[in-house]
Design a protein around this motif. Sequence first.
Motif, PDB file in Angstrom:
ATOM      1  N   ALA A  98      30.905  12.920  55.000  1.00  0.00           N
ATOM      2  CA  ALA A  98      30.458  12.855  53.583  1.00  0.00           C
ATOM      3  C   ALA A  98      29.109  13.981  53.930  1.00  0.00           C
ATOM      4  CB  ALA A  98      29.799  11.643  53.261  1.00  0.00           C
ATOM      5  N   SER A  99      28.587  14.155  55.126  1.00  0.00           N
ATOM      6  CA  SER A  99      27.422  15.023  54.876  1.00  0.00           C
ATOM      7  C   SER A  99      27.870  16.561  55.005  1.00  0.00           C
ATOM      8  CB  SER A  99      26.668  14.717  56.170  1.00  0.00           C
ATOM      9  OG  SER A  99      27.570  14.965  57.304  1.00  0.00           O
ATOM     10  N   LYS A 100      29.218  16.922  55.338  1.00  0.00           N
ATOM     11  CA  LYS A 100      29.764  18.063  55.383  1.00  0.00           C
ATOM     12  C   LYS A 100      30.443  18.521  54.196  1.00  0.00           C
ATOM     13  CE  LYS A 100      30.560  18.041  60.356  1.00  0.00           C
ATOM     14  NZ  LYS A 100      31.476  18.161  61.512  1.00  0.00           N
ATOM     15  N   LYS A 101      29.740  18.343  53.182  1.00  0.00           N
ATOM     16  CA  LYS A 101      30.400  18.697  52.095  1.00  0.00           C
ATOM     17  C   LYS A 101      30.316  20.156  51.796  1.00  0.00           C
ATOM     18  CE  LYS A 101      29.307  14.698  49.561  1.00  0.00           C
ATOM     19  NZ  LYS A 101      28.790  14.074  48.283  1.00  0.00           N
ATOM     20  N   THR A 102      31.707  20.722  51.254  1.00  0.00           N
ATOM     21  CA  THR A 102      31.924  22.387  51.240  1.00  0.00           C
ATOM     22  C   THR A 102      31.099  22.887  49.788  1.00  0.00           C
ATOM     23  OG1 THR A 102      33.620  23.888  51.278  1.00  0.00           O
ATOM     24  CG2 THR A 102      33.944  21.849  50.103  1.00  0.00           C
ATOM     25  N   SER A 103      30.629  24.104  50.214  1.00  0.00           N
ATOM     26  CA  SER A 103      30.054  24.923  49.000  1.00  0.00           C
ATOM     27  C   SER A 103      30.955  26.095  48.686  1.00  0.00           C
ATOM     28  CB  SER A 103      28.726  25.091  49.363  1.00  0.00           C
ATOM     29  OG  SER A 103      28.698  26.055  50.458  1.00  0.00           O
ATOM     30  N   ASN A 104      31.853  26.181  49.392  1.00  0.00           N
ATOM     31  CA  ASN A 104      32.836  27.378  49.136  1.00  0.00           C
ATOM     32  C   ASN A 104      34.123  26.802  48.422  1.00  0.00           C
ATOM     33  OD1 ASN A 104      34.223  29.604  49.079  1.00  0.00           O
ATOM     34  ND2 ASN A 104      34.444  29.861  51.271  1.00  0.00           N
ATOM     35  N   PHE A 105      34.043  27.217  47.215  1.00  0.00           N
ATOM     36  CA  PHE A 105      35.352  26.644  46.304  1.00  0.00           C
ATOM     37  C   PHE A 105      35.983  28.137  45.788  1.00  0.00           C
ATOM     38  CE2 PHE A 105      32.203  23.335  45.658  1.00  0.00           C
ATOM     39  CZ  PHE A 105      33.108  22.305  46.087  1.00  0.00           C
ATOM     40  N   ASP A 106      36.008  29.182  46.619  1.00  0.00           N
ATOM     41  CA  ASP A 106      36.539  30.388  46.297  1.00  0.00           C
ATOM     42  C   ASP A 106      38.129  30.332  46.385  1.00  0.00           C
ATOM     43  OD1 ASP A 106      34.120  31.631  45.627  1.00  0.00           O
ATOM     44  OD2 ASP A 106      33.957  32.664  47.563  1.00  0.00           O
ATOM     45  N   SER A 107      38.694  29.516  47.099  1.00  0.00           N
ATOM     46  CA  SER A 107      40.137  29.514  47.393  1.00  0.00           C
ATOM     47  C   SER A 107      40.679  28.706  46.187  1.00  0.00           C
ATOM     48  CB  SER A 107      40.460  29.111  48.724  1.00  0.00           C
ATOM     49  OG  SER A 107      40.265  27.697  48.960  1.00  0.00           O
ATOM     50  N   CYS A 108      40.113  27.793  45.580  1.00  0.00           N
ATOM     51  CA  CYS A 108      40.577  26.716  44.389  1.00  0.00           C
ATOM     52  C   CYS A 108      40.753  27.772  43.460  1.00  0.00           C
ATOM     53  CB  CYS A 108      39.488  25.837  43.843  1.00  0.00           C
ATOM     54  SG  CYS A 108      38.870  24.661  45.344  1.00  0.00           S
TER      55      CYS A 108
END
Length: 187
Positions: A98-108
Amino acid sequence: MQTVHINLFGSASPLSFLLDSCDVDVGLLKHELSLRSGLSRADFRLIKGKSGRLLSDDCLLLSDICADQWAEYSVLLNIVGGKGGFGSMLRAQGGRMASKKTSNFDSCRDLSGRRLKTINEAKKLAELLESEPERKRLKREQLFKKIEKGLKEPERQIIRFDDLDYIKDHEEGVESIKAAVEKGKYL
């Protein structure tokens, strides 16, 4: 006479039984199957043909065979489950995951199917093109300031030495040089 065709597990060849009557139950067939295959009755289950319906031991096996003269059944092995512990492993990992939430949504993708990276790049390019005249104006202003600074005459700086020891040593040095030169003339 009716024929019962039983598909075994894996690549084993199927078994066929000839039965005299239409009122044979699944328990009797499982007993016969355990004698022929060497498996215990608790080690397998029977399901009906392509429908996959699980048959209980008290169910009459041939109620549908009397009309067709043959039926097809499959054997499912009762496989013992693993050691478990997967749930506890997930709980243990939960805090770290849970602490490693992604901030890179470029591939979505957005609702129209375009990638978010493409949309973000288009926005950045539009902002860059919009700010182009301002950047050119600032660049020209900096160039003019540099030219003006280069054209100005430099200010003269007056350097004063307030070190009395240095001034005294300097005067003594000058006098000693003069004395040596005077002495050298008369030789």
